[in-house]
Design an enzyme around this catalytic site. Structure first.
Site, short mmCIF file in Angstrom:
data_model
loop_
_atom_site.label_atom_id
_atom_site.label_comp_id
_atom_site.label_asym_id
_atom_site.label_seq_id
_atom_site.Cartn_x
_atom_site.Cartn_y
_atom_site.Cartn_z
CG ASP A 130 19.02 -38.01 2.23
OD1 ASP A 130 18.78 -37.36 1.47
OD2 ASP A 130 19.91 -38.79 2.87
CB SER A 131 15.20 -36.47 5.33
OG SER A 131 16.41 -36.40 5.80
CB ILE A 132 18.26 -33.47 0.96
CG1 ILE A 132 19.11 -33.03 2.45
CG2 ILE A 132 18.41 -32.75 0.06
CD1 ILE A 132 20.70 -33.27 1.82
CB VAL A 133 15.21 -34.82 -2.84
CG1 VAL A 133 16.25 -34.14 -3.50
CG2 VAL A 133 16.28 -36.13 -2.61
#
Ligand SMILES: *[C@@H]1O[C@H](CO)[C@@H](O)[C@H](O)[C@H]1NC(C)=O
Ligand SMILES: *[C@@H]1O[C@H](CO)[C@@H](O)[C@H](O)[C@H]1NC(C)=O
Length: 309
Positions: free
Chosen positions: A54-57
């Site tokens: 997701d948005s963390i990576v």
């Protein structure tokens, strides 16, 4: 999130890969020096970093989708070399970039959906992550981003592409020896659970997510991945949006944090079992909940200002 938070993710990965790869690497995980390279044992090579989640990576995949979940405008990217918004949900780089740098592979790992990618850009790993995605298939559907299932399809396509460039033997080597990062669950817990709450209660849903995670890792292993680092859930109840919804004092939502802990408690032994069942695999659970929670509770200790939390 600040780059310090990402740095913690990085340390967690570095520590986990040190513990898990079982080799005497001269990792100095405690030293907060981003540019330092990890010394792997001579017979261990990690040719690439491949990220899912997701948005963390996400390193810019959503730029190329018809979704409102994009970060390709300022102030995103204000600390990125060259100061431009790449589509990373960050002021600078993302954890997969830091890990790749520490392994001496590259400073950044590109987004697979970037139309400007050339063949040679595919050879140090690749990033399939899509902001807003999750282990629950409904999560990606709601916000029209790339589901984890579709990220695996892109991975199959990617394998074909690198095979065409470097040949079968080298491509297989790359697939087998790269480090895979799997980072998701925040959107499932913080958003999709509400839509699912008629079907699952607050213990059943994290359990369901943990099972979905194991299934994902099993499929990834089936496609040739061996060194797989699966991140724990983060304290999602402390996300700014969740704190705002939790009253004027903006305390963390304990219910949501409890669900994150439930997910971690279910997933961790499932991954140990999966590793035992999967010959040649190094599947690890990377626990990041405690350290992030500690940073949120004691920001001064980590030299962080409260107003960013
Ligand atoms: C590297 O060498 C050590 C010691 O000989 C061995 O135990 C380990 O399995 C080797 N690792 C790889 C990936 O070949
Ligand atoms: C959820 O449901 C299960 C079985 O129906 C039950 O054992 C569990 O206690 C419930 N959890 C909560 C938080 O209500």
């Amino acid at each position: 999130m600040s780059s310090l938070v990402y740095f913690v993710f990085l340390l967690a990965v570095v520590k986990a890969s040190r513990n898990t790869l079982h080799e005497k690497s001269e990792v100095d995980a405690e030293k907060p020096k981003l540019a330092a390279t990890i010394m792997l044992p001579r017979n261990v090579t990690i040719p690439g970093v491949i990220a899912f989640g997701d948005s963390i990576v996400d390193s810019g995949n959503n730029n190329n989708l018809r979704t409102i979940l994009k970060c390709n405008f300022p102030p995103y990217g204000q600390d990125f070399g060259g100061k431009f918004a790449t589509g990373r949900f960050s002021d600078g780089r993302v954890p997969s970039d830091f890990v790749a740098e520490r392994l001496g592979i590259a400073k950044t790992i590109p987004a697979y959906l970037d139309p400007a990618l050339k063949g040679k850009d595919l050879l140090k790993g690749i990033n399939f992550a899509s902001g807003g995605s999750g282990y629950d298939p409904l999560t990606a559907k709601i916000v029209r981003v790339v589901s984890l299932e579709d990220q695996l399809k892109y991975f199959e396509e990617y394998k074909g592409k690198i095979k065409a460039i470097v040949g079968e033997e080298k491509a297989n080597y790359m697939v087998e020896n790269s480090l895979y990062l799997v980072v998701a669950s925040s959107n499932d817990l913080a958003h999709t659970y509400i839509a699912r709450s008629l079907r699952y209660n607050s213990t059943e849903y994290p359990d369901y997510l943990a099972d979905m995670t194991s299934k994902f890792v099993k499929k990834l292993y089936g496609l040739g991945a061996r060194r797989i680092a699966v991140f724990s859930a983060v304290p999602v109840g402390c996300l700014p949006s969740r704190r705002t919804l939790n009253g004027v004092k903006r305390k963390c939502s304990e219910n949501l944090n409890k669900m994150a802990l439930q997910f971690n408690a279910k997933l961790s032994p499932e991954l140990v079992a999966l590793r035992k069942k999967s010959p040649g695999s190094k599947i690890v659970f990377v626990e990041v909940y405690d350290i992030l929670h500690n940073m949120i509770e004691n920001p001064k200790k980590y030299d962080m200002k409260c107003d960013i939390l």
